[in-house]
Design an enzyme around this catalytic site. Structure first.
Site, short mmCIF file in Angstrom:
data_model
loop_
_atom_site.label_atom_id
_atom_site.label_comp_id
_atom_site.label_asym_id
_atom_site.label_seq_id
_atom_site.Cartn_x
_atom_site.Cartn_y
_atom_site.Cartn_z
N PRO A 244 99.15 66.28 35.78
CA PRO A 244 100.09 65.37 35.61
C PRO A 244 101.37 65.95 35.29
O PRO A 244 101.35 67.16 35.27
CB PRO A 244 99.59 64.97 34.18
CG PRO A 244 98.36 65.41 34.03
CD PRO A 244 98.11 66.39 34.76
N PRO A 245 102.45 65.22 35.47
CA PRO A 245 103.72 65.66 35.24
C PRO A 245 104.03 66.20 33.97
O PRO A 245 103.52 66.00 32.99
CB PRO A 245 104.56 64.30 35.32
CG PRO A 245 103.69 63.29 35.94
CD PRO A 245 102.41 63.82 35.65
N GLY A 246 104.82 67.54 34.05
CA GLY A 246 105.36 68.10 32.90
C GLY A 246 104.47 68.84 32.36
O GLY A 246 104.46 69.49 30.87
N GLY A 248 103.43 71.97 33.11
CA GLY A 248 103.73 73.44 33.34
C GLY A 248 103.61 73.96 34.56
O GLY A 248 103.51 75.26 34.59
N LYS A 249 103.47 73.22 35.61
CA LYS A 249 102.90 73.84 36.87
C LYS A 249 104.23 74.81 37.53
O LYS A 249 104.21 75.62 37.99
CB LYS A 249 102.77 72.74 37.89
CG LYS A 249 101.24 71.79 37.56
CD LYS A 249 101.21 70.84 38.45
CE LYS A 249 102.04 69.89 38.48
NZ LYS A 249 102.27 68.99 37.50
N HIS A 466 102.09 39.27 14.22
CA HIS A 466 101.38 39.80 15.43
C HIS A 466 100.83 41.19 15.20
O HIS A 466 99.83 41.74 15.28
CB HIS A 466 102.46 39.83 16.51
CG HIS A 466 102.24 40.29 17.73
ND1 HIS A 466 102.00 39.50 18.92
CD2 HIS A 466 101.93 41.36 18.22
CE1 HIS A 466 101.57 40.09 19.96
NE2 HIS A 466 101.56 41.42 19.59
N GLU A 467 101.99 42.04 14.53
CA GLU A 467 101.53 43.60 14.38
C GLU A 467 100.55 43.44 13.11
O GLU A 467 99.74 44.40 13.36
CB GLU A 467 102.88 44.31 13.97
CG GLU A 467 103.89 44.32 14.89
CD GLU A 467 103.67 44.74 16.19
OE1 GLU A 467 102.61 45.62 16.40
OE2 GLU A 467 104.37 44.29 17.17
N HIS A 470 97.17 43.22 15.06
CA HIS A 470 96.81 44.55 15.76
C HIS A 470 95.93 45.58 14.67
O HIS A 470 95.13 46.04 14.84
CB HIS A 470 97.86 45.20 16.33
CG HIS A 470 98.59 44.78 17.59
ND1 HIS A 470 97.65 44.34 18.59
CD2 HIS A 470 99.54 44.26 18.05
CE1 HIS A 470 98.38 43.84 19.64
NE2 HIS A 470 99.57 43.78 19.22
N ASP A 541 100.84 43.18 25.76
CA ASP A 541 99.53 43.33 25.15
C ASP A 541 98.32 42.88 26.49
O ASP A 541 97.54 43.55 27.13
CB ASP A 541 99.10 42.49 24.06
CG ASP A 541 99.98 42.83 22.86
OD1 ASP A 541 100.36 44.23 23.08
OD2 ASP A 541 100.11 42.37 22.01
P1 ATP Z 1 106.16 68.03 37.55
O1 ATP Z 1 104.83 68.08 38.06
O2 ATP Z 1 106.69 66.81 37.13
O3 ATP Z 1 107.25 68.81 38.45
P2 ATP Z 1 105.58 70.29 35.98
O4 ATP Z 1 104.11 70.28 35.57
O5 ATP Z 1 106.05 71.18 37.16
O6 ATP Z 1 105.90 68.87 36.26
P3 ATP Z 1 107.14 71.86 34.59
O7 ATP Z 1 108.43 71.80 35.21
O8 ATP Z 1 106.42 73.20 34.77
O9 ATP Z 1 106.34 70.54 34.73
O10 ATP Z 1 107.54 71.61 32.92
C1 ATP Z 1 108.60 71.22 32.40
C2 ATP Z 1 109.06 71.98 31.05
O11 ATP Z 1 108.03 71.68 30.21
C3 ATP Z 1 109.14 73.11 31.22
O12 ATP Z 1 110.39 73.62 31.54
C4 ATP Z 1 108.60 73.82 29.81
O13 ATP Z 1 109.89 73.76 28.81
C5 ATP Z 1 107.66 72.68 29.42
N1 ATP Z 1 106.58 73.05 29.39
C6 ATP Z 1 105.42 72.67 30.14
N2 ATP Z 1 104.21 73.03 30.07
C7 ATP Z 1 104.55 74.20 29.18
C8 ATP Z 1 103.63 75.11 28.44
N3 ATP Z 1 102.52 75.31 28.93
N4 ATP Z 1 104.20 76.19 27.65
C9 ATP Z 1 105.56 76.10 27.54
N5 ATP Z 1 106.23 75.13 28.03
C10 ATP Z 1 105.79 74.22 28.63
#
Ligand code: ATP
Length: 699
Positions: A244-246, A248-249, A466-467, A470, A541
């Site tokens: 997934p995005p973010g 750390g790839k 409402h809340e 839930h 919801d």
């Molecule tokens: P995308 O698929 O959206 O490109 P990505 O998986 O490549 O996302 P990164 O660009 O590698 O994501 O991570 C974004 C930021 O999140 C990094 O610059 C870092 O600051 C932080 N981060 C993500 N994973 C880690 C981790 N395992 N350890 C430390 N920092 C992390």
């Protein structure tokens, strides 16, 4: 989620943050301009210096100081040369400023030059100068080569410069070798080797232990290929980082670039794409050609889905031909006739499902490394990495922060840390404390508080009920997520929210999903029971419930009537198909089952609430009074959660009490500030009274 890089303090080495300081093209413009000015200066310098008037000339002639007079170009101007022994009587004579014109005339006259010869003779005759001592006008024709050449060269030079400028513009000015128009087919990959370095190491990547091991093994293949090939093994051609995005790839790839000690080419899938046909394929060829020259080396292609998307079978327009050509070229380069010894390809994507199957087969990307959302311990480790550079106080408990952020990616955590620092800075604090982190988490989950939003009293009570609906339903259901807090302070686009701490589980049962749906329906059910009508406030919801019901039936095979069938297409090919994979009859069945499931969840929520109306009212009233209530407030009204189910509840309680602590502190601060303001007002008033009393006594 798109990477929020504010936290990443290291300059991004995969982009050209620090361009090489090479020869700047604008120097050429500068040199030409300076040369032009200098030439002009030297050639015209003399004509404007030592200019004399008619009277002065007459005077010189009368005194017999003139050695000769040269009339230049018929009647342009006259150059007056003074006898060497008379020069001393002209102290105002400026020395020649031109190093090229040492024998320059002493004076220049450019007044009336008609009948100039006669004029000179007349003056001399008047002075009775003997004929043999008289001077006569000499004539000379001069060609000013400098200005002539310049008048040719200047427009020509300008045209050439303009042409070069246009050419550079057409090249797009991109990074790497692809900037110029003639280099358009060249790869845009950035090379990291001995000269250009990345200062990210594996220590900066928290968690992801398995991924690190696999990646390091690949680097080891490159460094010691003999160890593996001696046993007959073949070195893998590539590894695909999926997740997934973010998560750390890209970060892990940067760390490889930093640690591998082999040349590392980095580029993104979209770098291959250009508006010209054939450029993508040519860039792939060029990339591999350059890489082979540098072998052993690593190529990293980020967001490979930009070119690696599955090739279409039934496309109508053929608009994707260029991308497909690029992909075909990549396929051949990765596993074709050519030998790629010593080149390993790393790629990252968060959409492995849409990649072409040929790209994923063994022999191309032999390895797939899954980078998932971090679990509790990994989140704690990521917090540790990102807190390192921050000035925090001792109240921070990273384990607690990790517990509070289930479902957060590494990028989200980096963002929390950065937000916390910004919040602390806004408060002018010297250190970042726990409260700042809580605020940051609040803000990232819910968005910015909008206390200024105009909400009527009636609307406010609808939101509160409402809340509370839930919160009540989820509290009483066996499988619903444990509650953290309920708020009716508008945040982002939401008017109120009930926050839960989702269990971190790998598989989900029907009951768990159904209970979640029921809890989601609790809000609308409460509105109906209390006010006798429903509102548009439940849009979110309803959307969630409908999607979940649809997924349960169509994807997970959790519906008894439809049976053990899934219409999920993990290959992503459905994007291109215009037909549903089921009949109209099945479509009808799906519709009616989704409907049934949603209604059942709604009825269940209503039943639970109608059995606990007094408690619901109590909760809503408390919510109206306090705006935010916590896990323990709900427990005080409803008692401990039934079914003896405590999974995650303890953590939720802990997290909730953290938030409560934060709220109490905020209240305390507000009270203190109020007190201070009151005291200040009192002091001012007494001072005013005193001065009034003094004034009266004076009167
Ligand atoms: P995308 O698929 O959206 O490109 P990505 O998986 O490549 O996302 P990164 O660009 O590698 O994501 O991570 C974004 C930021 O999140 C990094 O610059 C870092 O600051 C932080 N981060 C993500 N994973 C880690 C981790 N395992 N350890 C430390 N920092 C992390």
């Amino acid at each position: 989620m798109e990477n929020n890089n504010q936290q990443d303090k290291t300059p991004n080495p995969l982009r050209n943050d620090n361009p090489k300081k090479g020869f700047n093209f604008y120097w050429i413009y500068g040199i030409i301009a300076v040369a032009f000015i200098a030439l002009n200066f030297f050639s015209t310098g003399e004509a404007t210096e030592n200019l004399i008037q008619k009277g002065q000339l007459i005077d010189m002639l009368r005194k017999g100081d003139v050695e000769k007079i040269l009339l230049i170009n018929k009647d342009e101007y006259a150059e007056v040369y003074i006898k060497p022994d008379k020069i001393s009587s002209y102290p105002d004579l400026k020395p020649s400023s031109s190093p090229f014109k040492t024998a320059a005339p002493h004076f220049v006259y450019n007044g009336d030059l008609e009948k100039f010869g006669e004029f000179i003779t007349t003056i001399q005759k008047e002075q009775n100068i003997p004929e043999e001592s008289q001077i006569y006008l000499e004539r000379e024709n001069r060609v000013d080569y400098t200005s002539q050449i310049l008048s040719w060269l200047l427009p020509l030079g300008l045209i050439v410069l303009f042409w070069i400028f246009i050419m550079r513009r057409m090249g797009g000015g991109g990074a790497g070798g692809g900037g110029q128009i003639f280099n358009i087919g060249k790869s845009k990959a950035q090379l990291f080797d001995g000269k250009l370095k990345v200062n990210i190491t594996f220590d900066d990547v928290a968690g992801l232990d398995e991924a690190k091991v696999e990646i390091m093994e690949i680097v080891d293949f490159l460094k010691n290929p003999k160890k593996y090939t001696d046993l007959g093994g073949k070195i893998p051609k590539g590894a695909l980082l999926v997740g997934p995005p973010g998560t750390g790839k890209t970060l892990i790839a940067k760390a490889v670039a930093g640690e591998a000690k082999v040349p590392f080419f980095s580029l993104s899938g979209s770098d291959f794409v250009e508006m010209f046909v054939g450029v993508g394929a040519s860039r792939v060829r060029d990339l591999f050609k350059t890489a082979k020259e540098k072998a052993p080396c690593i190529i990293f292609i980020d967001e490979i889905d930009a070119i690696g998307r599955a090739r279409g079978k039934n496309q109508v327009t053929g608009a994707n031909d260029e991308r497909e050509n690029t992909l075909n070229q990549l396929l051949t380069e990765m596993d074709g006739f050519s030998n790629n010894q010593g080149v390993i390809i790393l790629a990252a994507t968060n959409r492995a499902d849409i990649l072409d199957r040929a790209l994923m087969r063994a022999g191309r990307f032999d390895r797939q490394i899954h980078v998932e959302l971090p679990d509790l311990t990994e989140r704690e480790a990521i917090f540790k990495v990102h807190v390192k550079g921050l000035k925090t106080d001792t109240s921070i408990n990273l384990n607690m922060l990790a517990k509070q952020t289930p479902g957060f990616s590494g990028a989200d955590i980096a963002n929390v840390c950065n937000e916390a620092a910004l919040i602390a800075a806004r408060k002018n604090s010297k250190e970042i404390n726990k409260q700042d982190f809580m605020d940051a988490i609040d803000r990232i989950i819910g968005g910015l508080e909008k206390r200024s939003k105009i909400i009527t009293m009636h609307e406010k009570s609808v939101i509160a009920y409402h809340e509370a609906g839930h919160a009540s339903v989820s509290w009483l259901l066996e499988h619903a997520n444990p509650l953290v807090k309920v708020t009716i302070v508008p945040r982002g686009r939401a008017l109120g929210a009930a926050w839960y701490l989702p269990e971190e589980r790998q598989i989900t049962t029907f009951d768990q999903m159904f209970d979640e749906m029921t809890a989601t329906m609790g809000g609308r059910a409460a509105e109906e029971l209390i006010f006798g009508r429903v509102s548009t406030g439940a849009l979110n919801d309803l959307e969630k419930v409908t999607k979940q019901a649809y997924a349960m039936i169509v994807y997970y095979g959790l519906d008894s009537k439809l049976g053990n069938i899934s219409y999920y297409d993990s290959s992503g090919q459905q994007e291109y198909s215009f037909q549903r994979p089921y009949s109209d009859k099945t479509a009808e069945l799906i519709d009616s089952e989704v409907h049934r499931l949603a209604e059942e969840a709604y009825l269940k929520a209503k039943t639970i609430l109608s059995e606990n109306m007094d408690k619901l009212r109590k909760l809503a009233e408390q919510l109206l009074n306090e705006e935010v209530i916590f896990n323990e407030d709900v427990e005080a009204i409803f008692g401990p959660r039934p079914f003896g189910k405590e999974t995650g509840s303890d953590t939720a309680k802990e997290v909730s009490s953290n938030f409560r602590e934060k709220r109490d502190k905020e209240k305390e601060n507000a009270v203190n500030e109020h007190k201070k303001a009151e005291e200040a007002a009192e002091i001012k008033l007494s001072e005013e009274n005193q001065s009034e009393a003094q004034n009266e006594s004076k009167d």
